[in-house]
Design a protein around this motif. Structure first.
Motif, PDB file in Angstrom:
ATOM      1  N   TYR A  60      -1.890  17.399  36.713  1.00  0.00           N
ATOM      2  CA  TYR A  60      -3.226  17.311  36.114  1.00  0.00           C
ATOM      3  C   TYR A  60      -4.200  16.789  37.167  1.00  0.00           C
ATOM      4  N   THR A  61      -5.307  17.484  37.332  1.00  0.00           N
ATOM      5  CA  THR A  61      -6.178  17.226  38.488  1.00  0.00           C
ATOM      6  C   THR A  61      -7.546  16.662  38.144  1.00  0.00           C
ATOM      7  N   ASN A  62      -7.899  16.615  36.851  1.00  0.00           N
ATOM      8  CA  ASN A  62      -9.262  16.239  36.477  1.00  0.00           C
ATOM      9  C   ASN A  62      -9.248  14.987  35.604  1.00  0.00           C
ATOM     10  N   ILE A  63      -8.797  13.875  36.194  1.00  0.00           N
ATOM     11  CA  ILE A  63      -8.620  12.629  35.455  1.00  0.00           C
ATOM     12  C   ILE A  63      -9.824  11.718  35.691  1.00  0.00           C
ATOM     13  N   ILE A  64     -10.484  11.314  34.606  1.00  0.00           N
ATOM     14  CA  ILE A  64     -11.657  10.448  34.685  1.00  0.00           C
ATOM     15  C   ILE A  64     -11.211   8.991  34.548  1.00  0.00           C
ATOM     16  N   LYS A  65     -11.726   8.143  35.437  1.00  0.00           N
ATOM     17  CA  LYS A  65     -11.402   6.720  35.397  1.00  0.00           C
ATOM     18  C   LYS A  65     -12.683   5.912  35.511  1.00  0.00           C
ATOM     19  N   ARG A  66     -12.729   4.787  34.818  1.00  0.00           N
ATOM     20  CA  ARG A  66     -13.824   3.841  34.952  1.00  0.00           C
ATOM     21  C   ARG A  66     -13.258   2.429  34.913  1.00  0.00           C
ATOM     22  N   THR A  67     -13.646   1.599  35.865  1.00  0.00           N
ATOM     23  CA  THR A  67     -13.242   0.198  35.828  1.00  0.00           C
ATOM     24  C   THR A  67     -14.058  -0.528  34.758  1.00  0.00           C
ATOM     25  N   HIS A  68     -13.624  -1.734  34.416  1.00  0.00           N
ATOM     26  CA  HIS A  68     -14.372  -2.538  33.433  1.00  0.00           C
ATOM     27  C   HIS A  68     -15.787  -2.814  33.935  1.00  0.00           C
ATOM     28  N   LYS A  69     -15.913  -3.020  35.251  1.00  0.00           N
ATOM     29  CA  LYS A  69     -17.239  -3.282  35.828  1.00  0.00           C
ATOM     30  C   LYS A  69     -18.148  -2.059  35.692  1.00  0.00           C
ATOM     31  N   GLU A  70     -17.559  -0.874  35.806  1.00  0.00           N
ATOM     32  CA  GLU A  70     -18.332   0.366  35.700  1.00  0.00           C
ATOM     33  C   GLU A  70     -18.659   0.728  34.254  1.00  0.00           C
ATOM     34  N   LEU A  71     -17.762   0.372  33.336  1.00  0.00           N
ATOM     35  CA  LEU A  71     -17.956   0.711  31.926  1.00  0.00           C
ATOM     36  C   LEU A  71     -17.318  -0.352  31.047  1.00  0.00           C
ATOM     37  N   ASP A  72     -18.151  -1.115  30.357  1.00  0.00           N
ATOM     38  CA  ASP A  72     -17.675  -2.134  29.425  1.00  0.00           C
ATOM     39  C   ASP A  72     -17.440  -1.463  28.072  1.00  0.00           C
ATOM     40  N   LEU A  73     -16.185  -1.289  27.709  1.00  0.00           N
ATOM     41  CA  LEU A  73     -15.851  -0.553  26.488  1.00  0.00           C
ATOM     42  C   LEU A  73     -16.216  -1.308  25.212  1.00  0.00           C
ATOM     43  N   THR A  74     -16.568  -2.591  25.329  1.00  0.00           N
ATOM     44  CA  THR A  74     -17.030  -3.318  24.138  1.00  0.00           C
ATOM     45  C   THR A  74     -18.516  -3.070  23.890  1.00  0.00           C
ATOM     46  N   ASN A  75     -19.180  -2.380  24.805  1.00  0.00           N
ATOM     47  CA  ASN A  75     -20.603  -2.072  24.694  1.00  0.00           C
ATOM     48  C   ASN A  75     -20.772  -0.656  24.138  1.00  0.00           C
ATOM     49  N   GLN A  76     -21.171  -0.567  22.884  1.00  0.00           N
ATOM     50  CA  GLN A  76     -21.244   0.733  22.211  1.00  0.00           C
ATOM     51  C   GLN A  76     -22.204   1.695  22.907  1.00  0.00           C
ATOM     52  N   GLU A  77     -23.351   1.197  23.289  1.00  0.00           N
ATOM     53  CA  GLU A  77     -24.353   2.058  23.930  1.00  0.00           C
ATOM     54  C   GLU A  77     -23.815   2.629  25.242  1.00  0.00           C
ATOM     55  N   ALA A  78     -23.131   1.777  26.034  1.00  0.00           N
ATOM     56  CA  ALA A  78     -22.577   2.230  27.308  1.00  0.00           C
ATOM     57  C   ALA A  78     -21.487   3.272  27.108  1.00  0.00           C
ATOM     58  N   VAL A  79     -20.652   3.073  26.082  1.00  0.00           N
ATOM     59  CA  VAL A  79     -19.574   4.021  25.795  1.00  0.00           C
ATOM     60  C   VAL A  79     -20.139   5.373  25.377  1.00  0.00           C
ATOM     61  N   ARG A  80     -21.140   5.345  24.514  1.00  0.00           N
ATOM     62  CA  ARG A  80     -21.741   6.605  24.054  1.00  0.00           C
ATOM     63  C   ARG A  80     -22.408   7.359  25.208  1.00  0.00           C
ATOM     64  N   LYS A  81     -23.055   6.630  26.092  1.00  0.00           N
ATOM     65  CA  LYS A  81     -23.701   7.249  27.252  1.00  0.00           C
ATOM     66  C   LYS A  81     -22.651   7.901  28.158  1.00  0.00           C
ATOM     67  N   PHE A  82     -21.527   7.200  28.355  1.00  0.00           N
ATOM     68  CA  PHE A  82     -20.437   7.736  29.172  1.00  0.00           C
ATOM     69  C   PHE A  82     -19.890   9.032  28.576  1.00  0.00           C
ATOM     70  N   PHE A  83     -19.618   9.034  27.266  1.00  0.00           N
ATOM     71  CA  PHE A  83     -19.060  10.236  26.625  1.00  0.00           C
ATOM     72  C   PHE A  83     -20.074  11.381  26.646  1.00  0.00           C
ATOM     73  N   GLU A  84     -21.341  11.061  26.486  1.00  0.00           N
ATOM     74  CA  GLU A  84     -22.374  12.097  26.496  1.00  0.00           C
ATOM     75  C   GLU A  84     -22.494  12.752  27.871  1.00  0.00           C
ATOM     76  N   GLU A  85     -22.356  11.940  28.913  1.00  0.00           N
ATOM     77  CA  GLU A  85     -22.485  12.462  30.273  1.00  0.00           C
ATOM     78  C   GLU A  85     -21.223  13.163  30.762  1.00  0.00           C
ATOM     79  N   GLU A  86     -20.052  12.575  30.483  1.00  0.00           N
ATOM     80  CA  GLU A  86     -18.793  13.098  31.036  1.00  0.00           C
ATOM     81  C   GLU A  86     -18.127  14.161  30.168  1.00  0.00           C
ATOM     82  N   ARG A  87     -18.310  14.062  28.853  1.00  0.00           N
ATOM     83  CA  ARG A  87     -17.708  15.003  27.900  1.00  0.00           C
ATOM     84  C   ARG A  87     -16.204  15.226  28.151  1.00  0.00           C
ATOM     85  N   PRO A  88     -15.401  14.166  28.086  1.00  0.00           N
ATOM     86  CA  PRO A  88     -13.954  14.352  28.256  1.00  0.00           C
ATOM     87  C   PRO A  88     -13.380  15.199  27.126  1.00  0.00           C
TER      88      PRO A  88
END
Length: 309
Positions: A29-57
């Motif tokens: 598998y070659t298209n694996i998306i990763k984010r560190t806690h510093k890059e994406l705080d998963l407890t932050n709803q707005e940040a999570v939604r922005k990530f999913f909207e941009e990356e569309r996993p």
């Protein structure tokens, strides 16, 4: 999943997530998306939604969680329930809203009642009281499992859950204050050996029985389920084999090469007396573990010596 499918592994730096990434990469598998806690705080709803909207996993492995052993769970229950609920709620809801094809939620066998019949079948969930020392974490994980079931039931989302048994291996947490029993003992025995100490203290009586699964086996099972399972019910992941804490300590002592004594501190809590998963369902789907306990301890100790500072 196709080899170029966009796959998000939440918690890719942890014990579980890093093993899932290794497994996916080994399978091509070659298209694996990763984010560190510093890059994406998963407890932050707005940040999570922005990530999913941009990356569309297209596929999500939800391995991110706040984890720890008896001491950590007992000392910080508010942190454990809040952070885990926030992570789960944000990722699962975003996966629904942005039409993720499939999500795998990882829980833990601590979700089961303290005195559940042994071995523990999936249907024993919510049939009795939880172990008090990790109740906060267990309640959060039960909520995540149920959330996946209800999103599948109401909306048809392909969200599945698995409940791994006690895990160990590379990238584990070896901090003596908040780690699980396996990494804590590996570090204790190693430091006792290096410092020529006369004994190693083990918490509790040594009598509780535990099941241990090498984390790379767990990751293989997770990828297998993502590729082959679409059911609403969660699936236990384990070996179906158990060992006492005393036997585990003696195995680690031998692998490390510590020649001193074992001392059991019976004033410390034992936790659940026995916790063995029934893996009949997993076996029936066509998956079994490969790494036996002795080999796994050797691999983990080798990694610890080479990587832990």
């Amino acid at each position: 999943m196709n080899k170029d499918s966009k796959i998000y592994v939440a918690g890719h730096r942890g014990l579980v997530g890093s093993a899932i990434v290794r497994n996916l990469e080994s399978k091509g598998y070659t298209n694996i998306i990763k984010r560190t806690h510093k890059e994406l705080d998963l407890t932050n709803q707005e940040a999570v939604r922005k990530f999913f909207e941009e990356e569309r996993p297209e596929y999500v492995f939800l391995a991110a969680a706040k984890v720890g052993g008896i001491h950590a769970n007992n000392t910080y229950p508010a942190d454990f329930i809040y952070e885990n609920l926030m992570i789960q709620n944000n990722v699962i809801k975003a996966a629904h809203d942005f039409k993720v094809k499939k999500l795998l939620f990882l829980g833990s066998t601590c979700i089961y009642p303290k005195m559940a019949p042994q071995p523990i079948k999936e249907e024993y969930l919510l049939s009795g009281y939880l172990e008090p020392t990790n109740e906060a974490y267990a309640i959060a994980k039960i909520a995540g499992l149920k959330m996946c079931q209800f999103f599948k039931r109401q909306y048809g989302d392909n969200f599945i859950s698995c409940m791994p048994t006690n895990l160990y291996g590379p990238n584990d947490n070896f901090d003596l204050n908040n780690s699980h029993v396996m990494p804590a003992l590996i570090r204790k025995f190693h430091e006792a050996k290096v410092n020529n100490l006369p004994y190693v203290e083990v918490w509790g009586t040594g009598k509780p029985l535990r099941e241990f699964l090498y984390v790379d086996d767990m990751a293989d099972a997770c990828v297998f389920l993502m590729e082959n399972y679409d059911g609403e019910e969660h699936v236990n992941i384990g070996t179906g084999q158990e060992v006492s804490i005393r036997e585990l300590a003696e195995m680690i002592k031998e692998v490390v090469g510590f020649e001193g004594e074992l001392v059991f501190n019976t004033e410390k809590p034992d936790g659940t007396p026995r916790k063995l998963t029934d893996v009949t369902k997993l076996h029936s789907l066509g998956w079994r573990h490969k790494v036996e306990l002795g080999e796994g301890i050797e691999k983990t100790y080798k990694w610890f010596v080479e990587n832990y500072k």
